[in-house]
Design a protein around this motif. Structure first.
Motif, PDB file in Angstrom:
ATOM      1  N   CYS A  64     -33.542  17.063 -18.134  1.00 35.78           N
ATOM      2  CA  CYS A  64     -32.236  17.098 -17.481  1.00 35.78           C
ATOM      3  C   CYS A  64     -32.456  17.206 -15.978  1.00 35.78           C
ATOM      4  CB  CYS A  64     -31.394  18.270 -17.989  1.00 35.78           C
ATOM      5  SG  CYS A  64     -32.014  19.904 -17.554  1.00 35.78           S
ATOM      6  N   ILE A  71     -27.435  14.479 -25.969  1.00 35.82           N
ATOM      7  CA  ILE A  71     -26.822  15.756 -26.298  1.00 35.82           C
ATOM      8  C   ILE A  71     -27.216  16.209 -27.707  1.00 35.82           C
ATOM      9  CG2 ILE A  71     -24.636  14.905 -27.243  1.00 35.82           C
ATOM     10  CD1 ILE A  71     -24.821  17.643 -24.633  1.00 35.82           C
ATOM     11  N   PHE A 104     -24.651  21.212 -27.180  1.00 34.57           N
ATOM     12  CA  PHE A 104     -23.436  21.866 -26.703  1.00 34.57           C
ATOM     13  C   PHE A 104     -22.732  22.625 -27.829  1.00 34.57           C
ATOM     14  CE2 PHE A 104     -18.882  21.999 -25.794  1.00 34.57           C
ATOM     15  CZ  PHE A 104     -18.896  22.661 -24.582  1.00 34.57           C
ATOM     16  N   PRO A 152     -23.561  27.125 -22.988  1.00 31.27           N
ATOM     17  CA  PRO A 152     -22.810  25.969 -22.493  1.00 31.27           C
ATOM     18  C   PRO A 152     -21.341  26.319 -22.318  1.00 31.27           C
ATOM     19  CG  PRO A 152     -23.332  25.686 -24.815  1.00 31.27           C
ATOM     20  CD  PRO A 152     -23.973  26.959 -24.382  1.00 31.27           C
ATOM     21  N   TRP A 207     -18.981  23.684 -20.786  1.00 31.52           N
ATOM     22  CA  TRP A 207     -18.262  22.422 -20.945  1.00 31.52           C
ATOM     23  C   TRP A 207     -19.257  21.271 -20.869  1.00 31.52           C
ATOM     24  CZ3 TRP A 207     -18.982  19.027 -16.993  1.00 31.52           C
ATOM     25  CH2 TRP A 207     -19.375  19.555 -15.772  1.00 31.52           C
ATOM     26  N   PHE A 208     -18.863  20.135 -21.428  1.00 30.19           N
ATOM     27  CA  PHE A 208     -19.645  18.927 -21.219  1.00 30.19           C
ATOM     28  C   PHE A 208     -18.724  17.729 -21.293  1.00 30.19           C
ATOM     29  CE2 PHE A 208     -19.656  17.986 -25.693  1.00 30.19           C
ATOM     30  CZ  PHE A 208     -20.146  16.698 -25.849  1.00 30.19           C
ATOM     31  N   ASP A 209     -19.169  16.643 -20.679  1.00 30.69           N
ATOM     32  CA  ASP A 209     -18.370  15.424 -20.635  1.00 30.69           C
ATOM     33  C   ASP A 209     -19.311  14.235 -20.602  1.00 30.69           C
ATOM     34  OD1 ASP A 209     -16.117  13.874 -20.565  1.00 30.69           O
ATOM     35  OD2 ASP A 209     -15.514  14.442 -18.545  1.00 30.69           O
ATOM     36  N   ARG A 210     -18.846  13.134 -21.097  1.00 30.98           N
ATOM     37  CA  ARG A 210     -19.621  11.899 -21.061  1.00 30.98           C
ATOM     38  C   ARG A 210     -19.355  11.189 -19.731  1.00 30.98           C
ATOM     39  NH1 ARG A 210     -22.322   9.010 -25.043  1.00 30.98           N
ATOM     40  NH2 ARG A 210     -22.810   6.957 -24.264  1.00 30.98           N
ATOM     41  N   PHE A 270     -24.442  12.271 -19.868  1.00 31.54           N
ATOM     42  CA  PHE A 270     -23.689  13.501 -20.079  1.00 31.54           C
ATOM     43  C   PHE A 270     -23.827  14.452 -18.901  1.00 31.54           C
ATOM     44  CE2 PHE A 270     -24.888  12.008 -24.287  1.00 31.54           C
ATOM     45  CZ  PHE A 270     -23.646  11.926 -24.896  1.00 31.54           C
ATOM     46  N   LYS A 271     -22.737  15.136 -18.611  1.00 34.39           N
ATOM     47  CA  LYS A 271     -22.732  16.189 -17.605  1.00 34.39           C
ATOM     48  C   LYS A 271     -22.348  17.472 -18.330  1.00 34.39           C
ATOM     49  CE  LYS A 271     -21.333  17.028 -12.919  1.00 34.39           C
ATOM     50  NZ  LYS A 271     -20.595  16.595 -11.765  1.00 34.39           N
ATOM     51  N   MET A 272     -23.049  18.566 -18.039  1.00 33.87           N
ATOM     52  CA  MET A 272     -22.798  19.825 -18.732  1.00 33.87           C
ATOM     53  C   MET A 272     -22.780  20.978 -17.733  1.00 33.87           C
ATOM     54  SD  MET A 272     -25.084  21.821 -21.644  1.00 33.87           S
ATOM     55  CE  MET A 272     -25.015  20.541 -22.858  1.00 33.87           C
ATOM     56  N   ILE A 317     -23.217  25.077 -17.494  1.00 33.75           N
ATOM     57  CA  ILE A 317     -23.795  26.188 -18.253  1.00 33.75           C
ATOM     58  C   ILE A 317     -23.622  27.492 -17.464  1.00 33.75           C
ATOM     59  CG2 ILE A 317     -25.439  24.839 -19.602  1.00 33.75           C
ATOM     60  CD1 ILE A 317     -26.893  26.768 -16.825  1.00 33.75           C
TER      61      ILE A 317
END
Length: 130
Positions: A36, A53, A61, A92, A94-97, A106-108, A110
């Motif tokens: 990452c 992910i 996540f 974690p 949140w996460f988003d594509r 992906f962005k996460m 933490i």
């Protein structure tokens, strides 16, 4: 568009790292590490960009969110001139594509389980992207 309300200042970074799941906080590894990039850092957490992910049938996540027995760990690689890498237990948030990016989709966000040691925070903050 609303204003972001952050508790701690974020510092932009471009550090390599890896994520992996463990059973409990100091238990056995349940997944292989996934590369990452740490793109920002605060005293409370970090922002990451990752290529995948799901690793070894484990969702990085949702797994830790659904079970208290799965703990996500982040290892941040330091530059050659710095001491060895640092590993933190994280949760974690949140996460988003990222739809426009093929390599790192992906962005996460933490949060650190425990307060990051001040020496480690200062050392990482020195590497802030300007």
């Amino acid at each position: 568009m609303g204003m972001e309300r952050r508790l701690f200042q974020r510092f932009p970074l471009a550090l390599n790292g890896s994520l992996f799941l463990c059973k409990a906080q100091g238990g056995e590894r349940l997944s292989r590490p996934v590369n990452c990039q740490v793109v920002d850092l605060s005293k409370r957490g970090a922002g990451l960009i990752i290529r995948q992910i799901i690793v070894d049938n484990q969702h990085l996540f949702f797994g830790p969110l659904e079970s208290d027995q799965l703990i996500l760990h982040l290892t941040i690689d330091q530059q050659e001139t710095e001491p060895p890498s640092i590993t933190f237990a994280v949760r974690p948030l949140w996460f988003d594509r990222i739809l426009f990016e093929d390599q790192q989709p992906f962005k996460m966000g933490i949060e650190f389980f425990e307060k990051i040691p001040e020496d480690d925070f200062r050392r990482l903050k020195k590497l802030t992207v300007r």
